[in-house]
Scaffold this active site. Structure first.
Site, PDB file in Angstrom:
ATOM      1  N   GLN A 130     -14.132   2.570   1.102  1.00 43.46           N
ATOM      2  CA  GLN A 130     -13.596   2.102   0.096  1.00 43.46           C
ATOM      3  C   GLN A 130     -13.167   3.202  -0.743  1.00 43.46           C
ATOM      4  O   GLN A 130     -14.165   4.168  -1.079  1.00 43.46           O
ATOM      5  CB  GLN A 130     -14.467   1.062  -0.773  1.00 43.46           C
ATOM      6  N   ASP A 156       0.992  -1.240  -0.027  1.00 44.24           N
ATOM      7  CA  ASP A 156      -0.066  -0.120  -0.008  1.00 44.24           C
ATOM      8  C   ASP A 156       0.899   1.195   0.033  1.00 44.24           C
ATOM      9  O   ASP A 156       1.862   1.241   0.947  1.00 44.24           O
ATOM     10  CB  ASP A 156      -0.929   0.084   1.475  1.00 44.24           C
ATOM     11  N   VAL A 174     -10.853   2.953  -3.957  1.00 43.80           N
ATOM     12  CA  VAL A 174     -10.554   2.346  -5.312  1.00 43.80           C
ATOM     13  C   VAL A 174     -11.619   1.219  -5.370  1.00 43.80           C
ATOM     14  O   VAL A 174     -11.740   0.278  -4.610  1.00 43.80           O
ATOM     15  CB  VAL A 174      -9.122   1.834  -5.282  1.00 43.80           C
ATOM     16  N   HIS A 231      -9.953  -5.372  -3.427  1.00 42.48           N
ATOM     17  CA  HIS A 231      -8.847  -5.650  -2.866  1.00 42.48           C
ATOM     18  C   HIS A 231      -8.839  -6.019  -1.468  1.00 42.48           C
ATOM     19  O   HIS A 231      -9.807  -5.633  -0.640  1.00 42.48           O
ATOM     20  CB  HIS A 231      -7.872  -4.490  -3.077  1.00 42.48           C
TER      21      HIS A 231
HETATM   22  P1  AMP Z   1      -9.606   1.252   0.024  1.00 40.80           P
HETATM   23  O1  AMP Z   1      -9.787   2.718   0.686  1.00 40.80           O
HETATM   24  O2  AMP Z   1      -9.884   0.143   0.812  1.00 40.80           O
HETATM   25  O3  AMP Z   1     -10.380   1.362  -1.223  1.00 40.80           O
HETATM   26  O4  AMP Z   1      -8.212   1.067  -0.095  1.00 40.80           O
HETATM   27  C1  AMP Z   1      -7.464   1.676  -1.425  1.00 40.80           C
HETATM   28  C2  AMP Z   1      -5.989   1.421  -0.902  1.00 40.80           C
HETATM   29  O5  AMP Z   1      -5.167   1.848  -2.003  1.00 40.80           O
HETATM   30  C3  AMP Z   1      -5.576   2.508   0.235  1.00 40.80           C
HETATM   31  O6  AMP Z   1      -5.187   1.882   1.407  1.00 40.80           O
HETATM   32  C4  AMP Z   1      -4.501   3.406  -0.584  1.00 40.80           C
HETATM   33  O7  AMP Z   1      -3.554   3.863   0.362  1.00 40.80           O
HETATM   34  C5  AMP Z   1      -4.132   2.376  -1.582  1.00 40.80           C
HETATM   35  N1  AMP Z   1      -3.468   3.098  -2.794  1.00 40.80           N
HETATM   36  C6  AMP Z   1      -3.959   4.208  -3.503  1.00 40.80           C
HETATM   37  N2  AMP Z   1      -3.193   4.215  -4.582  1.00 40.80           N
HETATM   38  C7  AMP Z   1      -2.180   3.257  -4.582  1.00 40.80           C
HETATM   39  C8  AMP Z   1      -1.121   3.085  -5.383  1.00 40.80           C
HETATM   40  N3  AMP Z   1      -0.686   3.826  -6.379  1.00 40.80           N
HETATM   41  N4  AMP Z   1      -0.236   2.071  -5.123  1.00 40.80           N
HETATM   42  C9  AMP Z   1      -0.325   1.400  -3.926  1.00 40.80           C
HETATM   43  N5  AMP Z   1      -1.570   1.445  -3.027  1.00 40.80           N
HETATM   44  C10 AMP Z   1      -2.355   2.508  -3.559  1.00 40.80           C
END
Ligand code: AMP
Length: 113
Positions: A93, A30, A95, A99
């Protein structure tokens, strides 16, 4: 349809600290870790949310869980780790490509905030 952020990492269009890859999923660190170990396990199939998974995805979901365990062990945290899925903006959430968060390396509180 435009690619999700995580599809772009899978396709190497944007960088990711990838620590595992197989035919069904990918795992990378992350970018904003919430624990010393914070890895995201992401299916190649762009299912937006857990609730969008269907019985057809049953095997894939099992594979994702087993991959979380494998990664936690690989990272030296097989004895204590947490797997979390945020489903929907109201649950945090951000993204919309399914995941699993794998967190470890610090004490975990319950319930999560
Ligand atoms: P969620 O909030 O459950 O959708 O989790 C999305 C996660 O993606 C968050 O913990 C972010 O820090 C992580 N994230 C966003 N962009 C990236 C990236 N480019 N590379 C790795 N992790 C990311």
């Amino acid at each position: 349809m435009s690619k999700t952020l995580f599809e772009k990492i899978i396709d190497r269009e944007i960088p990711g600290d990838i620590i595992h890859e197989d035919e069904h999923c990918i795992a990378f660190r992350d970018i904003n870790p919430g624990a010393p170990m914070h890895v995201l396990v992401v299916p190649r199939k762009p299912i937006p949310k857990l609730v969008d998974a269907t019985p057809e995805d049953q095997q894939l979901l099992g594979h994702l869980m087993l991959t979380c365990s494998k990664i936690a062990e690989q990272e030296g945290h097989g004895d204590a780790f947490r797997v979390a899925i945020n489903n929907g903006a109201g649950a945090g959430q951000s993204v919309f490509h399914l995941h699993l968060h794998v967190l470890g390396g610090r004490a975990m509180k319950w319930p999560p905030g």
